[in-house]
Design a protein around this motif. Structure first.
Motif, PDB file in Angstrom:
ATOM      1  N   PHE A  28       9.948  -4.627   2.567  1.00  0.00           N
ATOM      2  CA  PHE A  28       8.981  -3.591   2.870  1.00  0.00           C
ATOM      3  C   PHE A  28       7.569  -4.137   2.992  1.00  0.00           C
ATOM      4  O   PHE A  28       6.638  -3.370   3.215  1.00  0.00           O
ATOM      5  CB  PHE A  28       8.985  -2.548   1.758  1.00  0.00           C
ATOM      6  N   SER A  29       7.421  -5.438   2.858  1.00  0.00           N
ATOM      7  CA  SER A  29       6.092  -6.016   2.794  1.00  0.00           C
ATOM      8  C   SER A  29       5.217  -5.586   3.961  1.00  0.00           C
ATOM      9  O   SER A  29       5.545  -5.804   5.123  1.00  0.00           O
ATOM     10  CB  SER A  29       6.204  -7.545   2.775  1.00  0.00           C
ATOM     11  N   GLY A  30       4.100  -4.948   3.622  1.00  0.00           N
ATOM     12  CA  GLY A  30       3.140  -4.544   4.638  1.00  0.00           C
ATOM     13  C   GLY A  30       3.469  -3.264   5.379  1.00  0.00           C
ATOM     14  O   GLY A  30       2.703  -2.845   6.242  1.00  0.00           O
ATOM     15  N   TYR A  31       4.561  -2.622   5.062  1.00  0.00           N
ATOM     16  CA  TYR A  31       4.983  -1.428   5.792  1.00  0.00           C
ATOM     17  C   TYR A  31       4.501  -0.144   5.135  1.00  0.00           C
ATOM     18  O   TYR A  31       4.461  -0.028   3.911  1.00  0.00           O
ATOM     19  CB  TYR A  31       6.506  -1.364   5.890  1.00  0.00           C
ATOM     20  N   THR A  32       4.162   0.813   5.966  1.00  0.00           N
ATOM     21  CA  THR A  32       3.972   2.191   5.521  1.00  0.00           C
ATOM     22  C   THR A  32       5.337   2.876   5.571  1.00  0.00           C
ATOM     23  O   THR A  32       6.094   2.715   6.530  1.00  0.00           O
ATOM     24  CB  THR A  32       2.989   2.929   6.427  1.00  0.00           C
ATOM     25  N   LYS A  51       1.513   4.152   1.695  1.00  0.00           N
ATOM     26  CA  LYS A  51       1.189   2.895   2.362  1.00  0.00           C
ATOM     27  C   LYS A  51       1.581   1.706   1.492  1.00  0.00           C
ATOM     28  O   LYS A  51       1.930   1.837   0.329  1.00  0.00           O
ATOM     29  CB  LYS A  51      -0.303   2.869   2.715  1.00  0.00           C
ATOM     30  N   TRP A  52       1.489   0.526   2.075  1.00  0.00           N
ATOM     31  CA  TRP A  52       1.929  -0.696   1.414  1.00  0.00           C
ATOM     32  C   TRP A  52       1.234  -0.908   0.083  1.00  0.00           C
ATOM     33  O   TRP A  52       1.822  -1.317  -0.895  1.00  0.00           O
ATOM     34  CB  TRP A  52       1.670  -1.893   2.333  1.00  0.00           C
ATOM     35  N   ASN A  73       8.484  -2.067  -4.198  1.00  0.00           N
ATOM     36  CA  ASN A  73       8.479  -3.107  -3.172  1.00  0.00           C
ATOM     37  C   ASN A  73       9.399  -4.266  -3.527  1.00  0.00           C
ATOM     38  O   ASN A  73       9.995  -4.880  -2.643  1.00  0.00           O
ATOM     39  CB  ASN A  73       7.059  -3.612  -2.945  1.00  0.00           C
ATOM     40  N   ARG A  99       4.607  -0.559  10.498  1.00  0.00           N
ATOM     41  CA  ARG A  99       3.383  -1.251  10.110  1.00  0.00           C
ATOM     42  C   ARG A  99       2.173  -0.549  10.701  1.00  0.00           C
ATOM     43  O   ARG A  99       2.260   0.122  11.704  1.00  0.00           O
ATOM     44  CB  ARG A  99       3.425  -2.693  10.637  1.00  0.00           C
TER      45      ARG A  99
END
Length: 125
Positions: A28-32, A51-52, A73, A99
């Motif tokens: 999930f890194s960086g994903y909304t 959000k991330w 996460n 993203r």
């Protein structure tokens, strides 16, 4: 990113359910992340997003104070805790990810690139 939602079911009015959505193929890194829902015969509607950075989540007015979105996460898992469920909450619930979504577009389905299959929530009166 493949998303797998689960946790739906049949519950009475006033009951609770917790939906989960696990990501595979990528973290999930960086994903909304967000939840949408779609009732029979209706358009898909926004429920909640996070959000991330785990900053303040966003909710549709119809679920504020009853639903809580959260994410782990490390486990690549998104959750939706739903309390005080009402018959109008009956719908197929979908998790989604993308993203770089600006805040004003969080409630727009086309803003999201990845969608899981739905999990059905039915609230009996």
């Amino acid at each position: 990113v493949q998303l797998q939602a689960s946790g739906g079911g049949l519950v009475q009015t006033g009951g609770s359910l917790r939906l989960s959505c696990v990501a595979s193929g990528r973290t999930f890194s960086g994903y909304t992340l967000a939840w949408f829902r779609q009732a029979t015969g209706k358009e898909r509607e926004f429920v909640a997003a996070i959000k991330w950075a785990n900053s303040n989540p966003f909710y549709a007015d119809s679920v504020k104070g009853r639903f809580t979105i959260s994410r782990d996460n490390a486990k690549s898992t998104l959750y939706l805790q739903m309390n005080n469920l009402q018959p109008e909450d009956t719908a197929e619930y979908y998790c989604t990810a993308s993203r770089s979504i600006i805040t004003s577009q969080l409630g727009v389905p086309s803003s999201y690139a990845y969608w899981g299959q739905g999990t059905l929530v039915t609230v009996s009166s």
